[in-house]
Enzyme design. Structure first.
Site, short mmCIF file in Angstrom:
data_model
loop_
_atom_site.label_atom_id
_atom_site.label_comp_id
_atom_site.label_asym_id
_atom_site.label_seq_id
_atom_site.Cartn_x
_atom_site.Cartn_y
_atom_site.Cartn_z
N GLY A 71 0.83 -1.21 0.00
CA GLY A 71 0.00 0.00 0.00
C GLY A 71 0.86 1.26 0.00
O GLY A 71 0.55 2.24 0.68
N GLY B 42 -0.59 5.00 -1.00
CA GLY B 42 -1.66 5.65 -0.24
C GLY B 42 -1.16 6.84 0.57
O GLY B 42 -0.01 7.25 0.45
N GLN B 43 -2.06 7.37 1.41
CA GLN B 43 -1.73 8.59 2.17
C GLN B 43 -0.47 8.38 3.03
O GLN B 43 0.46 9.19 3.00
CB GLN B 43 -2.90 8.99 3.08
CG GLN B 43 -2.65 10.31 3.79
CD GLN B 43 -3.58 10.55 4.98
OE1 GLN B 43 -4.28 9.65 5.42
NE2 GLN B 43 -3.59 11.77 5.48
N ASN C 82 -1.10 -7.56 -5.26
CA ASN C 82 -2.46 -7.60 -4.75
C ASN C 82 -2.38 -8.27 -3.37
O ASN C 82 -2.11 -9.47 -3.28
CB ASN C 82 -3.36 -8.39 -5.71
CG ASN C 82 -4.78 -8.49 -5.19
OD1 ASN C 82 -5.06 -8.13 -4.03
ND2 ASN C 82 -5.68 -8.99 -6.02
N TYR D 97 -14.69 -1.08 9.59
CA TYR D 97 -13.27 -0.68 9.67
C TYR D 97 -12.73 -0.94 11.07
O TYR D 97 -11.68 -1.56 11.25
CB TYR D 97 -13.18 0.80 9.31
CG TYR D 97 -11.83 1.45 9.46
CD1 TYR D 97 -10.80 1.19 8.55
CD2 TYR D 97 -11.57 2.35 10.49
CE1 TYR D 97 -9.57 1.81 8.67
CE2 TYR D 97 -10.34 2.98 10.62
CZ TYR D 97 -9.35 2.70 9.71
OH TYR D 97 -8.13 3.32 9.83
N LYS E 258 -9.93 -3.61 12.64
CA LYS E 258 -8.77 -3.14 13.41
C LYS E 258 -8.64 -3.89 14.74
O LYS E 258 -7.55 -4.24 15.15
CB LYS E 258 -8.84 -1.62 13.63
CG LYS E 258 -8.66 -0.80 12.35
CD LYS E 258 -7.33 -1.09 11.70
CE LYS E 258 -7.10 -0.32 10.42
NZ LYS E 258 -5.93 -0.81 9.66
N ILE F 191 -4.78 11.35 10.35
CA ILE F 191 -3.45 11.80 9.92
C ILE F 191 -3.62 12.97 8.95
O ILE F 191 -4.32 12.86 7.94
CB ILE F 191 -2.67 10.67 9.20
CG1 ILE F 191 -2.64 9.39 10.05
CG2 ILE F 191 -1.26 11.14 8.84
CD1 ILE F 191 -1.78 9.42 11.25
N1 SER Z 1 -8.44 8.25 9.51
C1 SER Z 1 -9.19 7.06 9.72
C2 SER Z 1 -10.59 7.24 9.27
O1 SER Z 1 -11.11 8.31 9.45
C3 SER Z 1 -9.20 6.65 11.16
O2 SER Z 1 -8.11 5.87 11.44
O3 SER Z 1 -11.18 6.31 8.82
#
Ligand code: SER
Length: 316
Positions: free
Chosen positions: A8, A11-12, A53, A142, A146, A172
């Site tokens: 990844g 990504g950001q 992938n 999500y 986690k 972030i």
């Molecule tokens: N930045 C993430 C989100 O907003 C949280 O870890 O999904």
């Protein structure tokens, strides 16, 4: 010298972590695994890259074997709000990439970093100064991935000695690659509007507090946890880390110190608001401080000044 694979890396976080890791460990020692554009500038020239992938375990294994990788940064994820719109995708990516990385790590004796998040908490969690060890009943897919990631990573360490470590990242804030569909994204988007002289429409209510962190601190956290002395670690997956906690009004006021005419209105996004309401206002990161000397450098004031300076520079 570590031999690192980033899953990844476009990504950001990945787009900046790859630069940081290459500056520490040498460009040829950091392999950037990619799946999707946009590709950061010089992506293919800056060091080794491999299309991976993360849902195909053999693809990860063959890159680990080819480069003799000993450390995997697994950054593949679908952020909170996007995952709520497509829970199956959120689950498949969050859990699939993690399990593949852990199994490859077990076979090839690698360390693994998979970020957790403030999303690993839920409405029953103490909201202020959220402790390291507390109730975790997230209400988003999500967050569920986690929590599962934290537990199964600890399991791989306890049963097979796989060196898994992680932090619970807050929102972030960064200016290289935009985040993709998180609840905390407003705190990035607001800067792009401010710098263009446009009005920002905020999707979260005034008074919605969440933890946030500027990218340089997030990168330090990701590097330092993996460099920490293992004998000092009481926890592993995953440490609370934070740098600041603010609501939209506080961020607006700070930006206005630099751009007094900046305007913000509210148009509440019910999905993002409900997710934000279920997350802590502020984390207690004293375990990270005690066990591996975690310390953030940027607060709201210094982060805002630096974000605006960087975005101004890019506008030229
Ligand atoms: N930045 C993430 C989100 O907003 C949280 O870890 O999904």
């Amino acid at each position: 010298m570590k031999k690192i694979l980033i899953i990844g890396s476009t990504g950001q976080i990945g787009s900046e972590l790859s630069i940081k890791l290459r500056s520490i460990y040498g460009e040829s020692n950091v392999v950037c695994g990619y799946f999707a554009p946009p590709f950061p500038e010089n992506f293919f020239e800056a060091g080794p890259t491999e299309e991976i992938n993360a849902l195909e375990k053999e693809q990860i294994a063959s890159v680990v074997k080819k480069y003799n990788i000993d450390t995997i940064y697994n950054l593949a994820a679908i952020l909170s709000a996007t995952a709520e719109k497509n829970p199956k995708l959120g689950w498949d990516v969050g859990v699939g990439s993690l399990m593949n990385c852990l199994d490859v790590a077990k076979e090839y004796k690698c360390s693994v970093f998979t970020p957790s998040s403030i999303g690993a908490f839920g409405p029953e969690t103490p909201r202020d100064k959220t402790p390291q060890d507390t109730i975790q009943r997230p209400k988003t897919v999500y967050g569920i991935t986690k929590v599962l990631g934290e537990l199964i990573s600890d399991y791989y360490f306890q049963h097979w000695g796989i060196d898994t470590r992680s932090v619970r990242f807050p929102g972030i804030i960064s200016n290289l690659t935009p985040p993709g569909g998180g609840t905390t994204d407003y705190a990035v988007e607001i800067f792009y509007k401010a710098i263009k002289g446009e009005k920002f429409v905020c999707p979260l209510k005034a008074g919605t507090f969440m933890d946030m962190m500027y990218m340089p601190d997030a990168l330090d956290a990701a590097v330092n946890i993996m460099e920490a002395d293992a004998s000092k670690l009481i926890h592993r997956n995953a440490f609370n880390v934070t740098a600041m906690s603010f609501d939209p009004e506080m961020l607006l006021a700070e930006i206005r110190k630099h751009l007094p005419n900046f305007q913000m209105t509210y148009e509440i996004d019910p999905l993002k608001q409900s997710i934000a309401d279920s997350w802590p206002n502020s984390l207690d990161d004293s375990c990270a401080k005690n066990e591996w000397n975690w310390q953030s450098k940027f607060n709201l004031e210094t982060m805002t000044a630096d974000m605006l300076a960087n975005l101004r520079e890019k506008q030229k």
